[in-house]
Design a protein around this motif. Structure first.
Motif, PDB file in Angstrom:
ATOM      1  N   VAL A   1      16.647  16.982 -12.893  1.00  0.00           N
ATOM      2  CA  VAL A   1      15.711  15.900 -13.211  1.00  0.00           C
ATOM      3  C   VAL A   1      14.258  16.178 -12.828  1.00  0.00           C
ATOM      4  O   VAL A   1      13.379  15.379 -13.150  1.00  0.00           O
ATOM      5  CB  VAL A   1      16.148  14.585 -12.531  1.00  0.00           C
ATOM      6  N   ARG A   2      14.012  17.303 -12.167  1.00  0.00           N
ATOM      7  CA  ARG A   2      12.650  17.555 -11.700  1.00  0.00           C
ATOM      8  C   ARG A   2      12.428  19.056 -11.590  1.00  0.00           C
ATOM      9  O   ARG A   2      13.284  19.786 -11.085  1.00  0.00           O
ATOM     10  CB  ARG A   2      12.472  16.901 -10.338  1.00  0.00           C
ATOM     11  N   VAL A   3      11.271  19.512 -12.079  1.00  0.00           N
ATOM     12  CA  VAL A   3      10.877  20.912 -11.952  1.00  0.00           C
ATOM     13  C   VAL A   3       9.458  20.931 -11.392  1.00  0.00           C
ATOM     14  O   VAL A   3       8.550  20.331 -11.976  1.00  0.00           O
ATOM     15  CB  VAL A   3      10.911  21.651 -13.310  1.00  0.00           C
ATOM     16  N   VAL A   4       9.288  21.589 -10.260  1.00  0.00           N
ATOM     17  CA  VAL A   4       7.962  21.737  -9.653  1.00  0.00           C
ATOM     18  C   VAL A   4       7.548  23.189  -9.833  1.00  0.00           C
ATOM     19  O   VAL A   4       8.294  24.106  -9.486  1.00  0.00           O
ATOM     20  CB  VAL A   4       7.974  21.354  -8.162  1.00  0.00           C
TER      21      VAL A   4
ATOM     22  N   VAL B   1       9.121  15.759 -14.804  1.00  0.00           N
ATOM     23  CA  VAL B   1      10.109  14.780 -14.363  1.00  0.00           C
ATOM     24  C   VAL B   1      10.826  14.211 -15.584  1.00  0.00           C
ATOM     25  O   VAL B   1      10.197  13.868 -16.591  1.00  0.00           O
ATOM     26  CB  VAL B   1       9.424  13.647 -13.567  1.00  0.00           C
ATOM     27  N   ARG B   2      12.161  14.110 -15.458  1.00  0.00           N
ATOM     28  CA  ARG B   2      12.982  13.533 -16.524  1.00  0.00           C
ATOM     29  C   ARG B   2      13.196  12.054 -16.223  1.00  0.00           C
ATOM     30  O   ARG B   2      13.602  11.685 -15.121  1.00  0.00           O
ATOM     31  CB  ARG B   2      14.330  14.239 -16.596  1.00  0.00           C
TER      32      ARG B   2
ATOM     33  N   TRP C   1      11.232  14.214 -20.828  1.00  0.00           N
ATOM     34  CA  TRP C   1      10.472  14.900 -19.784  1.00  0.00           C
ATOM     35  C   TRP C   1       8.990  14.567 -19.894  1.00  0.00           C
ATOM     36  O   TRP C   1       8.441  14.489 -20.993  1.00  0.00           O
ATOM     37  CB  TRP C   1      10.644  16.405 -19.908  1.00  0.00           C
ATOM     38  N   SER C   2       8.332  14.403 -18.742  1.00  0.00           N
ATOM     39  CA  SER C   2       6.887  14.188 -18.715  1.00  0.00           C
ATOM     40  C   SER C   2       6.254  15.128 -17.700  1.00  0.00           C
ATOM     41  O   SER C   2       6.916  15.620 -16.779  1.00  0.00           O
ATOM     42  CB  SER C   2       6.556  12.734 -18.377  1.00  0.00           C
TER      43      SER C   2
END
Length: 183
Positions: free
Chosen positions: A90-93, A151-152, A158-159
Motif C-alpha cells: 500500500v505504500r512505496v517510499v 500511497v494506495r 495510487w497517488s
C-alpha cells in the motif's frame, strides 16, 4: 516538489548529478525504494529495491545505475509499475542516498552532502508528464533524502505525495528509517 496526482500506473524516477572533480572521491548517488504492506505501512519494509536488486514480482526495477555521474542526461532511472503490485502493498517510499558520504569532499573535509555534489536533479514522470522535479537545494546539508511517497487508497488507486525530506545518515540506517512516520 509539489502536487498530488491520483490514478498513477507506471512511474519513472530519474536522477542526475555531475562527476566529482579529478583527484577527489567519486560522487555516487543511488535511488532506492522501500515497499510497505497494509499491516504495517510505516514499519519495516516488505522489501527494498536498490542497485543490484529488483522487486521480487518485477514491479520495480532500476534500469540504469551509475557510480560516478558520468554521461549525459539522467544517470540512474527506476521504474515503478504500481498497478501491477499486490493489493497487500500500500505504500512505496523512494529515496536517494549518497554512497560513501563519509569519504567527504577531499582530505580531511568531513561528510559529503548534497551541497557538495554539483548538477543534482530528480524527475518523477508518468509517460511524458512530469509529476515533480527537485534539485536537492532544500536538503543541501543532508546525506540522504526521501523524494516521493506513493500511497494506495481504499479503491486501489495510487497517488503521489511528493515532498523532499533530508536525512543525515548512512545508507543502511536510511533504508531502515526512510519510511517512518515524520513528526
Amino acid at each position: 516538489m509539489s502536487g498530488v496526482r491520483k490514478g498513477l500506473a507506471k512511474v519513472e524516477i530519474a536522477l542526475r548529478w555531475d562527476p566529482s572533480p579529478a583527484g577527489t572521491p567519486a560522487n555516487d548517488l543511488d535511488i532506492l525504494a522501500a515497499v510497505y504492506g497494509a499491516a504495517d505501512p510505516h514499519g519495516e519494509p516488505v522489501y527494498l529495491v536498490h542497485f543490484g536488486s529488483r522487486a521480487p514480482d518485477g514491479t520495480i526495477t532500476l534500469n540504469r545505475d551509475s557510480q560516478t555521474g558520468q554521461g549525459f542526461g539522467f544517470d540512474e532511472v527506476m521504474t515503478l509499475e504500481l498497478t501491477r503490485m499486490s493489493s497487500e502493498l500500500v505504500r512505496v517510499v523512494v529515496g536517494v542516498v549518497i554512497q560513501d558520504a563519509d569519504a567527504g569532499t577531499g582530505a580531511g573535509e568531513g561528510v559529503k552532502t548534497f551541497a557538495d555534489i554539483p548538477g543534482t536533479g530528480l524527475r518523477i514522470r508518468e509517460g511524458y508528464t512530469d509529476l515533480a522535479e527537485t534539485d536537492f537545494a532544500a536538503v543541501a546539508g543532508a546525506t540522504a533524502a526521501t523524494v516521493a511517497e506513493f500511497v494506495r487508497d481504499a479503491s486501489g488507486s495510487w497517488s503521489l505525495e511528493g515532498a523532499v525530506h533530508g536525512f543525515e545518515t548512512g545508507p543502511e540506517e536510511f533504508a531502515r528509517t526512510m519510511g517512518a512516520v515524520r513528526s
